[in-house]
Design an enzyme around this catalytic site. Structure first.
Site, PDB file in Angstrom:
ATOM      1  CB  CYS A 189      -0.932  -0.013   1.214  1.00  0.00           C
ATOM      2  SG  CYS A 189      -1.843   1.519   1.384  1.00  0.00           S
TER       3      CYS A 189
ATOM      4  CB  CYS B 143      -3.277   2.474  -1.585  1.00  0.00           C
ATOM      5  SG  CYS B 143      -3.510   0.772  -1.109  1.00  0.00           S
TER       6      CYS B 143
ATOM      7  CE  LYS C 187      -4.820   3.992  -6.359  1.00  0.00           C
ATOM      8  NZ  LYS C 187      -5.308   2.671  -6.155  1.00  0.00           N
TER       9      LYS C 187
ATOM     10  CE1 TYR D 218     -10.844  -2.199  -6.232  1.00  0.00           C
ATOM     11  CE2 TYR D 218     -11.067  -4.450  -7.040  1.00  0.00           C
ATOM     12  CZ  TYR D 218     -11.465  -3.439  -6.186  1.00  0.00           C
ATOM     13  OH  TYR D 218     -12.465  -3.661  -5.295  1.00  0.00           O
TER      14      TYR D 218
ATOM     15  CD  GLU E 289      -7.093   1.998  -8.824  1.00  0.00           C
ATOM     16  OE1 GLU E 289      -5.945   1.619  -8.528  1.00  0.00           O
ATOM     17  OE2 GLU E 289      -8.014   2.112  -7.983  1.00  0.00           O
TER      18      GLU E 289
ATOM     19  CG  HIS F  68     -29.172  22.571  -3.969  1.00  0.00           C
ATOM     20  ND1 HIS F  68     -29.211  21.658  -4.998  1.00  0.00           N
ATOM     21  CD2 HIS F  68     -29.303  23.794  -4.536  1.00  0.00           C
ATOM     22  CE1 HIS F  68     -29.366  22.307  -6.139  1.00  0.00           C
ATOM     23  NE2 HIS F  68     -29.419  23.594  -5.891  1.00  0.00           N
TER      24      HIS F  68
ATOM     25  CD  GLU G 126     -28.524  18.467  -4.397  1.00  0.00           C
ATOM     26  OE1 GLU G 126     -29.475  18.854  -3.718  1.00  0.00           O
ATOM     27  OE2 GLU G 126     -27.900  19.202  -5.199  1.00  0.00           O
TER      28      GLU G 126
HETATM   29  P1  NDP Z   1      -8.160  -7.812 -10.348  1.00  0.00           P
HETATM   30  O1  NDP Z   1      -8.540  -9.086  -9.731  1.00  0.00           O
HETATM   31  O2  NDP Z   1      -8.908  -6.577  -9.993  1.00  0.00           O
HETATM   32  O3  NDP Z   1      -8.241  -7.953 -11.929  1.00  0.00           O
HETATM   33  C1  NDP Z   1      -7.501  -8.941 -12.592  1.00  0.00           C
HETATM   34  C2  NDP Z   1      -7.771  -8.831 -14.083  1.00  0.00           C
HETATM   35  O4  NDP Z   1      -6.869  -9.682 -14.762  1.00  0.00           O
HETATM   36  C3  NDP Z   1      -9.165  -9.247 -14.474  1.00  0.00           C
HETATM   37  O5  NDP Z   1      -9.579  -8.462 -15.540  1.00  0.00           O
HETATM   38  C4  NDP Z   1      -8.970 -10.694 -14.893  1.00  0.00           C
HETATM   39  O6  NDP Z   1      -9.858 -11.099 -15.881  1.00  0.00           O
HETATM   40  C5  NDP Z   1      -7.575 -10.671 -15.476  1.00  0.00           C
HETATM   41  N1  NDP Z   1      -6.842 -11.923 -15.316  1.00  0.00           N
HETATM   42  C6  NDP Z   1      -6.734 -12.654 -14.196  1.00  0.00           C
HETATM   43  N2  NDP Z   1      -5.942 -13.708 -14.402  1.00  0.00           N
HETATM   44  C7  NDP Z   1      -5.540 -13.653 -15.690  1.00  0.00           C
HETATM   45  C8  NDP Z   1      -4.724 -14.475 -16.497  1.00  0.00           C
HETATM   46  N3  NDP Z   1      -4.148 -15.561 -16.025  1.00  0.00           N
HETATM   47  N4  NDP Z   1      -4.527 -14.097 -17.783  1.00  0.00           N
HETATM   48  C9  NDP Z   1      -5.106 -12.990 -18.279  1.00  0.00           C
HETATM   49  N5  NDP Z   1      -5.895 -12.185 -17.558  1.00  0.00           N
HETATM   50  C10 NDP Z   1      -6.114 -12.520 -16.269  1.00  0.00           C
HETATM   51  O7  NDP Z   1      -6.598  -7.669 -10.070  1.00  0.00           O
HETATM   52  P2  NDP Z   1      -5.590  -6.426 -10.072  1.00  0.00           P
HETATM   53  O8  NDP Z   1      -4.281  -7.022 -10.432  1.00  0.00           O
HETATM   54  O9  NDP Z   1      -6.123  -5.293 -10.847  1.00  0.00           O
HETATM   55  O10 NDP Z   1      -5.569  -6.007  -8.540  1.00  0.00           O
HETATM   56  C11 NDP Z   1      -5.304  -6.986  -7.541  1.00  0.00           C
HETATM   57  C12 NDP Z   1      -6.108  -6.690  -6.297  1.00  0.00           C
HETATM   58  O11 NDP Z   1      -5.543  -5.576  -5.632  1.00  0.00           O
HETATM   59  C13 NDP Z   1      -7.559  -6.296  -6.570  1.00  0.00           C
HETATM   60  O12 NDP Z   1      -8.390  -7.412  -6.639  1.00  0.00           O
HETATM   61  C14 NDP Z   1      -7.875  -5.440  -5.375  1.00  0.00           C
HETATM   62  O13 NDP Z   1      -8.336  -6.250  -4.336  1.00  0.00           O
HETATM   63  C15 NDP Z   1      -6.555  -4.822  -5.002  1.00  0.00           C
HETATM   64  N6  NDP Z   1      -6.485  -3.431  -5.477  1.00  0.00           N
HETATM   65  C16 NDP Z   1      -7.347  -2.522  -4.936  1.00  0.00           C
HETATM   66  C17 NDP Z   1      -7.332  -1.214  -5.345  1.00  0.00           C
HETATM   67  C18 NDP Z   1      -8.315  -0.247  -4.770  1.00  0.00           C
HETATM   68  O14 NDP Z   1      -8.854  -0.535  -3.714  1.00  0.00           O
HETATM   69  N7  NDP Z   1      -8.586   0.879  -5.413  1.00  0.00           N
HETATM   70  C19 NDP Z   1      -6.399  -0.730  -6.367  1.00  0.00           C
HETATM   71  C20 NDP Z   1      -5.551  -1.768  -6.874  1.00  0.00           C
HETATM   72  C21 NDP Z   1      -5.596  -3.052  -6.428  1.00  0.00           C
HETATM   73  P3  NDP Z   1     -11.301 -11.713 -15.529  1.00  0.00           P
HETATM   74  O15 NDP Z   1     -12.116 -10.634 -14.950  1.00  0.00           O
HETATM   75  O16 NDP Z   1     -11.802 -12.154 -16.841  1.00  0.00           O
HETATM   76  O17 NDP Z   1     -11.028 -12.817 -14.569  1.00  0.00           O
END
Ligand code: NDP
Length: 449
Positions: free
Chosen positions: A43, A48, A51, A179, A183, A438, A443
């Site tokens: 983080c 976080c 980012k 995510y 982002e 407002h 709101e």
């Molecule tokens: P996410 O789980 O959000 O997204 C992963 C993405 O990668 C999905 O689109 C998924 O596709 C795809 N994917 C997964 N495995 C494969 C693979 N083997 N080959 C190709 N594509 C794949 O993960 P992130 O890496 O973006 O973030 C990790 C975690 O970190 C998040 O789940 C979240 O909990 C946390 N995070 C939170 C943030 C916040 O609170 N603002 C910011 C950044 C991270 P599909 O959907 O089709 O499975």
């Protein structure tokens, strides 16, 4: 009773480990925390915090453009200096890293700047080969970006490296549509790059409300982001001119300057020695824990991303706090995972708490959905054709608000307050009974008809 070097040995000084170590030490436990990299964890160091600062930096691109409609003469050649933003962000990371270190030291926890692995139910081995014993061991080692194994994957980066780029790429391909992908797509796009988001399915941000993520997709496409769905990597090739050629199923190859993988995160358990203590892992390599965060070895606990439940900093912090309060503070606390608010800091951001409309329809007998689809006042004057969408999902029988989902400016700030009401079990009538403030965007939440 055996004599241990420590009451508690924490492996990993990220959000969960730091909180657990600090609180346990404050309760009087003798605590050590081992960290092989930098105190603060994902983080603070490469997640976080940096980012969000990049998101702020990127947002000025739109703000400066909009400012002209509000009477400001912004020169059209308004320059942006990536190195300045990057270095300022990294300096802030250093400051928070220092603050975390002081917090731990002030609480009386010993920080050991080495990798530690488990070598028994009550023993850890440090990088220098020495061992330490502890009555309890807490695994708080977090997770790392997962990179799909395709030929040439070594030419890509992950979010870890994105904060240290020498220069801004002109063309970026981001793999994944979760995510991190959304982002960073927003950040790179705002800072002037052409962004291609490529995902193995047709869905972005699985888990968020369908209409809300559809709106993000629509706005992102309107802004010029390119999406390639149902695409899997076939290979990444480095060309003579240094560009990367990305071949994928179902689409033409893409020529870009940077490939970034944002395809999920996996627990950091490889080589941690957990098998030596009988700690069971699930198929993703996550430590299996019970409601008290205890693993299958009674003296070993785990908190945060290494347990692969909800990968969010505030969850890791709560788990670390509850663990330390229970073991060393005599409190019977547990983490409540219901109605955890979350947000994606995309451009515009999205945020949600509670059940999505489709989850509510599956779980409840009757569901009522209220929504407001509007163009925020600021966007109207700025000539910005981006509409916000707020949705409230209610239990049709009790009138209770079971979910709120939003996309639009500042919605992460708004959802935090709205989440209190959802967590408290308030009804739609109670929202309606609150007088609107407002003119605000928030709101809309008390004006939904
Ligand atoms: P996410 O789980 O959000 O997204 C992963 C993405 O990668 C999905 O689109 C998924 O596709 C795809 N994917 C997964 N495995 C494969 C693979 N083997 N080959 C190709 N594509 C794949 O993960 P992130 O890496 O973006 O973030 C990790 C975690 O970190 C998040 O789940 C979240 O909990 C946390 N995070 C939170 C943030 C916040 O609170 N603002 C910011 C950044 C991270 P599909 O959907 O089709 O499975």
């Amino acid at each position: 009773m055996p004599d241990y070097d420590y009451d508690l040995f924490v492996i990993g000084a990220g959000s969960g480990g730091t909180r657990a170590a600090r609180v346990a030490a404050a309760h009087g436990a003798k605590v050590a925390v081992a960290e092989e990299y930098r105190v603060g964890g994902t983080c603070v160091i490469r997640g976080c915090v940096p980012k969000k600062l990049l998101v702020y930096g990127a947002h000025f691109a739109e703000d400066l453009r909009d400012a002209r409609h509000f009477g400001w003469d912004v020169p059209s050649d308004c320059a942006f200096d990536w190195q300045r933003l990057r270095d300022n962000v990294l300096r802030e990371v250093d400051r928070i890293n220092g603050a975390y270190t002081h917090t731990l030291e002030n609480a009386g926890a010993e920080i050991i700047h080495q990798r530690a692995t488990v070598s028994g139910p009550n023993e850890v081995t440090l990088g220098d080969g020495t061992t330490r014993s502890a009555k309890t061991i807490l695994i708080a080692v977090g997770a790392h970006p997962a990179v799909p194994s395709c030929p040439g994957h070594e030419h890509g980066i992950t979010s870890n490296e994105a904060f240290h780029l020498d220069a801004l790429p002109k063309r970026v391909l981001i793999a994944g549509a979760g995510y991190i992908a959304n982002e960073f797509a927003g950040v790179f796009h705002q800072l002037g790059a052409h962004v291609i988001l490529m995902n193995r399915t047709k869905e972005i941000l699985r888990g968020y409300d369908l209409q809300i993520r559809d709106r993000l997709l629509q706005i992102s496409m309107m802004k010029g982001l390119e999406f390639r769905f149902d695409a899997t990597f076939e290979g990444i090739e480095k060309m003579d001119d240094g560009c990367l050629k990305v071949s994928m199923s179902g689409h033409e190859p893409a020529i870009v300057d940077l490939v970034m993988f944002a395809t999920g995160r996996r627990p950091n358990t490889a080589g941690l020695g957990l098998e030596s203590a009988g700690v069971e892992l699930d198929e993703q390599g996550a430590v299996k824990v019970d409601d008290d965060n205890r693993s299958t070895c009674p003296s070993i606990f785990a908190v945060g991303d290494v347990t692969n439940r909800i990968q969010l900093t505030p969850i890791a912090i709560r788990e670390g706090q509850a663990f330390a309060d229970r073991l060393y503070g005599g409190k019977d606390t547990r983490v409540d995972y219901d109605n955890v608010p979350s947000a994606v800091f995309s451009h515009p951001p999205i945020a949600g708490v509670g059940l999505t409309e489709s989850q509510a329809r599956q779980q409840l007998g009757s569901v009522k959905v209220y929504s407001s689809d509007f163009r925020p006042m600021k966007n109207v004057l700025a000539g910005r054709d981006e509409r916000a969408l707020y949705k409230m999902v209610c239990d049709g029988e009790t009138d209770r608000v079971v979910g709120i989902h939003m996309i639009g400016p500042d919605v992460p700030e708004i959802i935090q307050a709205a989440a209190v009401a959802v967590k408290a079990g308030l009804t739609k009538a109670q929202f309606d009974a609150t007088v609107a403030l407002h003119p605000t965007m928030a709101e809309e939440l008390v004006l939904l008809r």
